[in-house]
Design an enzyme around this catalytic site. Structure first.
Site, PDB file in Angstrom:
ATOM      1  N   ASP A  99       0.867  -1.179   0.000  1.00 13.10           N
ATOM      2  CA  ASP A  99       0.000   0.000   0.000  1.00 13.10           C
ATOM      3  C   ASP A  99       0.908   1.235   0.000  1.00 13.10           C
ATOM      4  O   ASP A  99       1.805   1.356   0.851  1.00 13.10           O
ATOM      5  CB  ASP A  99      -0.878   0.003   1.266  1.00 13.10           C
ATOM      6  CG  ASP A  99      -2.262   0.590   0.980  1.00 13.10           C
ATOM      7  OD1 ASP A  99      -3.264  -0.027   1.391  1.00 13.10           O
ATOM      8  OD2 ASP A  99      -2.310   1.648   0.313  1.00 13.10           O
ATOM      9  N   ASP A 195      -2.855   4.846  -2.500  1.00  8.44           N
ATOM     10  CA  ASP A 195      -3.914   5.428  -1.676  1.00  8.44           C
ATOM     11  C   ASP A 195      -4.292   6.842  -2.163  1.00  8.44           C
ATOM     12  O   ASP A 195      -3.419   7.705  -2.276  1.00  8.44           O
ATOM     13  CB  ASP A 195      -3.382   5.505  -0.232  1.00  8.44           C
ATOM     14  CG  ASP A 195      -4.451   5.865   0.763  1.00  8.44           C
ATOM     15  OD1 ASP A 195      -5.366   5.060   0.946  1.00  8.44           O
ATOM     16  OD2 ASP A 195      -4.351   6.960   1.353  1.00  8.44           O
ATOM     17  N   GLU A 247      -6.057   4.072  -6.214  1.00 11.54           N
ATOM     18  CA  GLU A 247      -7.355   4.300  -5.571  1.00 11.54           C
ATOM     19  C   GLU A 247      -7.768   5.706  -5.936  1.00 11.54           C
ATOM     20  O   GLU A 247      -7.075   6.673  -5.577  1.00 11.54           O
ATOM     21  CB  GLU A 247      -7.278   4.158  -4.051  1.00 11.54           C
ATOM     22  CG  GLU A 247      -8.649   4.254  -3.415  1.00 11.54           C
ATOM     23  CD  GLU A 247      -8.643   4.722  -1.974  1.00 11.54           C
ATOM     24  OE1 GLU A 247      -7.717   5.439  -1.581  1.00 11.54           O
ATOM     25  OE2 GLU A 247      -9.567   4.373  -1.233  1.00 11.54           O
ATOM     26  N   HIS A 320     -11.301  -2.531   3.092  1.00 15.33           N
ATOM     27  CA  HIS A 320     -11.269  -2.164   4.514  1.00 15.33           C
ATOM     28  C   HIS A 320     -12.041  -0.878   4.801  1.00 15.33           C
ATOM     29  O   HIS A 320     -12.146  -0.466   5.975  1.00 15.33           O
ATOM     30  CB  HIS A 320      -9.812  -2.018   4.961  1.00 15.33           C
ATOM     31  CG  HIS A 320      -9.116  -0.916   4.256  1.00 15.33           C
ATOM     32  ND1 HIS A 320      -8.836  -0.937   2.902  1.00 15.33           N
ATOM     33  CD2 HIS A 320      -8.685   0.274   4.683  1.00 15.33           C
ATOM     34  CE1 HIS A 320      -8.251   0.172   2.549  1.00 15.33           C
ATOM     35  NE2 HIS A 320      -8.158   0.946   3.615  1.00 15.33           N
ATOM     36  N   ASP A 321     -12.523  -0.213   3.742  1.00 15.76           N
ATOM     37  CA  ASP A 321     -13.301   1.023   3.927  1.00 15.76           C
ATOM     38  C   ASP A 321     -14.788   0.815   3.687  1.00 15.76           C
ATOM     39  O   ASP A 321     -15.569   1.758   3.881  1.00 15.76           O
ATOM     40  CB  ASP A 321     -12.838   2.088   2.926  1.00 15.76           C
ATOM     41  CG  ASP A 321     -11.435   2.589   3.192  1.00 15.76           C
ATOM     42  OD1 ASP A 321     -10.765   2.984   2.224  1.00 15.76           O
ATOM     43  OD2 ASP A 321     -11.017   2.565   4.360  1.00 15.76           O
TER      44      ASP A 321
HETATM   45  O1  TEU Z   1      -9.421   5.927   1.561  1.00 15.01           O
HETATM   46  C1  TEU Z   1      -9.725   7.084   0.782  1.00 15.01           C
HETATM   47  C2  TEU Z   1     -11.151   7.280   0.744  1.00 15.01           C
HETATM   48  O2  TEU Z   1     -11.713   7.639  -0.251  1.00 15.01           O
HETATM   49  C3  TEU Z   1     -11.827   7.019   2.035  1.00 15.01           C
HETATM   50  O3  TEU Z   1     -11.844   8.250   2.738  1.00 15.01           O
HETATM   51  C4  TEU Z   1     -13.193   6.543   1.763  1.00 15.01           C
HETATM   52  O4  TEU Z   1     -13.820   7.422   0.868  1.00 15.01           O
HETATM   53  C5  TEU Z   1     -13.933   6.560   3.063  1.00 15.01           C
HETATM   54  O5  TEU Z   1     -13.112   5.945   4.007  1.00 15.01           O
HETATM   55  C6  TEU Z   1     -15.228   5.807   2.864  1.00 15.01           C
HETATM   56  O6  TEU Z   1     -15.943   5.893   4.068  1.00 15.01           O
HETATM   57  C7  TEU Z   1      -8.025   5.729   1.715  1.00 15.01           C
HETATM   58  C8  TEU Z   1      -7.842   4.518   2.598  1.00 15.01           C
HETATM   59  O7  TEU Z   1      -8.379   3.374   1.945  1.00 15.01           O
HETATM   60  C9  TEU Z   1      -8.546   4.805   3.906  1.00 15.01           C
HETATM   61  O8  TEU Z   1      -8.504   3.647   4.752  1.00 15.01           O
HETATM   62  C10 TEU Z   1      -7.826   5.958   4.565  1.00 15.01           C
HETATM   63  O9  TEU Z   1      -8.539   6.313   5.746  1.00 15.01           O
HETATM   64  C11 TEU Z   1      -7.778   7.191   3.644  1.00 15.01           C
HETATM   65  O10 TEU Z   1      -7.437   6.882   2.299  1.00 15.01           O
HETATM   66  C12 TEU Z   1      -6.701   8.146   4.135  1.00 15.01           C
HETATM   67  O11 TEU Z   1      -5.437   7.532   3.946  1.00 15.01           O
END
Ligand code: TEU
Length: 550
Positions: A99, A195, A247, A320-321
């Site tokens: 990542d 990310d 992403e 994970h989000d």
């Molecule tokens: O996520 C980016 C992102 O778009 C997230 O904010 C997502 O939209 C949100 O969590 C949905 O509820 C990346 C990573 O995957 C996330 O885990 C991190 O918190 C974020 O960037 C900051 O690094």
């Protein structure tokens, strides 16, 4: 098949290390736990592992706030364990993708400590410092600007105040990031998941967004220049064996064609967010909106069509989000959960693109009925709860939104067996195990040919063996059907018809419904296909009773 890149028939498995497997009993997953479970990945048949951050971090955003890009956080284990993991994966023919979180660092990164130490520090301009804040609102609630007493200026953080944004306008920042990436490739990793990489180019000079942060920092004016420069400085000469996925929240199909067009040498594929935003209302993700199947089908079909000639799709339900797909898009009632999970897997994995399987998705793990805020760990949910309740929202409504869409749904420990703490840890887990682990766990599935796990393994193998699955053209059928997801894949004279029933009721389909399949003299012949609620039957041997019209 043809000269298509290897990842067009590959499947990627995402590991969120703090919740995967704990080997030292401290209640947090670690590298030792992953190394001990490599056989699970090999049995599943995945080709790549994407490992969420294991770098040194204060863990404010569970590792997406990095204080040292090139050292492992002791909570996850020792340096040599990462090298052992790389070797363990490679000897099983599995690649490792790390990542890459370079839109921002932790505020405890040495670069930021230097930058904040004085206005004339050589690294001052590695971050965004201003005398006055803009009106930007953070993903994690509140302003994106934090006042720093020491030097009397504000610094920018699109996410938490402990995640200051790097200034990508500064070539020294870019050079430092590229050098770090090259060292990771030299250490043996096979690519990166980048990310929020489409946020690194901001409109300069920074200005008020008037509620539209998107226009100021999503897919910004120099994003393609930066990605192409990264490709040239880091990947050139070795891109054939690598895989890169950006992403890209808020990316359109037009943007995605530019990001993933091989001729442009930017990234191989992207995570777009359109299908995981469909059940959000105008106020955002916590504003729950019912989703009807035709909208979901049309969304994925648009992306199939949009990247058919140029570029490449990633295919995902979970990460994970995101909340767990079988609860969000399927039916997690105990009687229907397994068939629903298999059907969602069949539909996604038979689209054109590279599928991503998130840890526990292959077991049909579900969302969690969180009892109270005490069960929640995620900074995004915690900040949202505080802000919403302060603004007068009913705590019960806020908790309902968190139960539906909170990121902790995906972050409860992987359920390995029906023993204590689901076999995740011998200690107290950092977040509670989902109580349904006694019914849903790997031990109960890996030897059962009818399990969700076995179904995922068959889909992954099918993509390896069948060029129509990997590369065939996609066409959606029955776009308006409320419960059937039907599409056809075509490659040369080979056709694969996929019929999925995403309901609890049996469905009768007639050839007339599918008449436009294959044109005149349709190969289906005059058959009535009665598709019962599929238990995820594999397309080559559809579990449909087909009876001829008399
Ligand atoms: O996520 C980016 C992102 O778009 C997230 O904010 C997502 O939209 C949100 O969590 C949905 O509820 C990346 C990573 O995957 C996330 O885990 C991190 O918190 C974020 O960037 C900051 O690094």
């Amino acid at each position: 098949a043809s000269d298509a890149p290897w990842w067009t028939s590959a499947t990627v498995y995402q590991i969120y290390p703090r919740s995967f497997a704990d080997s030292d009993g401290d209640g947090m997953g670690d590298l030792g736990g992953i190394i001990a479970r490599l056989d699970h990945l090999e049995r599943l048949g995945v080709d790549v592992v994407w490992l969420s951050p294991i770098y040194r971090s204060p863990q404010d955003d569970n590792g997406y706030d990095i204080s040292d890009y090139e050292r492992i956080d002791p909570a996850f284990g020792a340096e040599e364990q990462l090298d052992a993991l790389i070797a363990g994966l490679h000897e099983r023919g599995i690649k490792l993708v790390m990542d890459l979180v370079v839109n921002h660092t932790s505020d405890e990164h040495e670069w930021f400590l230097e930058s904040r130490s004085s206005r004339d520090n050589p690294k001052r301009d590695w971050y965004w410092w201003r005398d006055q804040p803009t009106d930007w609102v953070s993903f994690f609630s509140g302003s994106t600007w934090e006042f720093d007493q020491a030097t009397g200026q504000y610094y920018l953080h699109l996410f938490s105040r402990k995640q200051p944004d790097l200034n990508w306008e500064n070539p020294q920042v870019r050079e430092a990031v590229y050098a770090m990436m090259r060292r990771w490739l030299d250490r043996g990793v096979d690519g990166f998941r980048m990310d929020v990489i489409n946020l690194i180019s901001k409109v300069v000079p920074l200005q008020d967004a008037h509620g539209d942060l998107f226009a100021q920092t999503f897919n910004g004016p120099r994003i393609h220049e930066f990605l192409h420069e990264m490709h040239r400085e880091v990947f050139a000469g070795r891109e054939a064996q690598l895989i890169t996925v950006g992403e890209m929240p808020g990316s359109t199909i037009e943007q995605a064609r530019l990001y993933t067009d091989p001729a442009r040498a930017e990234v191989d594929m992207i995570f777009q967010f359109e299908h995981v935003d469909l059940d959000s209302g105008p106020l955002g993700k916590w504003d729950l909106r019912p989703l009807h199947l035709p909208r979901l089908k049309a969304c994925l079909a648009r992306w199939q069509e949009g990247l058919a000639e140029v570029g490449w799709n990633s295919l995902y339900w979970d990460n994970h989000d995101q909340p767990r797909a079988v609860s969000r898009f399927g039916d997690d009632d105990p009687e229907w959960r397994e068939r629903s999970a298999k059907t969602l897997a069949t539909v996604l994995h038979l689209h054109r693109g590279t599928p991503y399987v998130y840890q526990g998705e292959e077991l049909g793990m579900t969302n969690v009925a969180f009892g109270s805020l005490d069960d929640i760990r995620d900074i995004e949910s915690i900040n949202y709860y505080a802000e919403a309740v302060r603004d007068g929202a009913d705590p019960a409504d806020v908790l309902r939104s968190i139960r539906a869409k909170g990121r902790d749904n995906a972050r409860t420990p992987v359920q390995w067996d029906a023993g204590p703490q689901a076999g995740f840890t011998t200690g107290e887990p950092w977040i509670a195990v989902n109580p349904n682990f006694t019914e849903i766990n790997a031990a109960a599935q890996v030897d059962d040919p009818d399990s969700v796990f076995a179904h995922y393994a068959r889909l992954i193998a099918l993509r390896h063996d069948d060029a129509t699955v990997a590369l065939g053209e996609f066409r959606l059928l029955l776009p308006d059907h409320e419960t059937v997801w039907a599409f056809i894949r075509t490659r040369g004279d080979d056709q694969l018809l996929v019929l999925a029933n995403l309901s609890r009721e049996a469905v009768e389909l007639t050839v007339a419904d599918l008449a436009d399949v294959g044109g005149p003299g349709s190969w289906l012949g005059a058959e009535v296909i009665s598709a019962t609620a599929t238990d995820g039957g594999m397309p080559r041997a559809p579990r449909f009773e087909s009876t001829r019209l008399d």
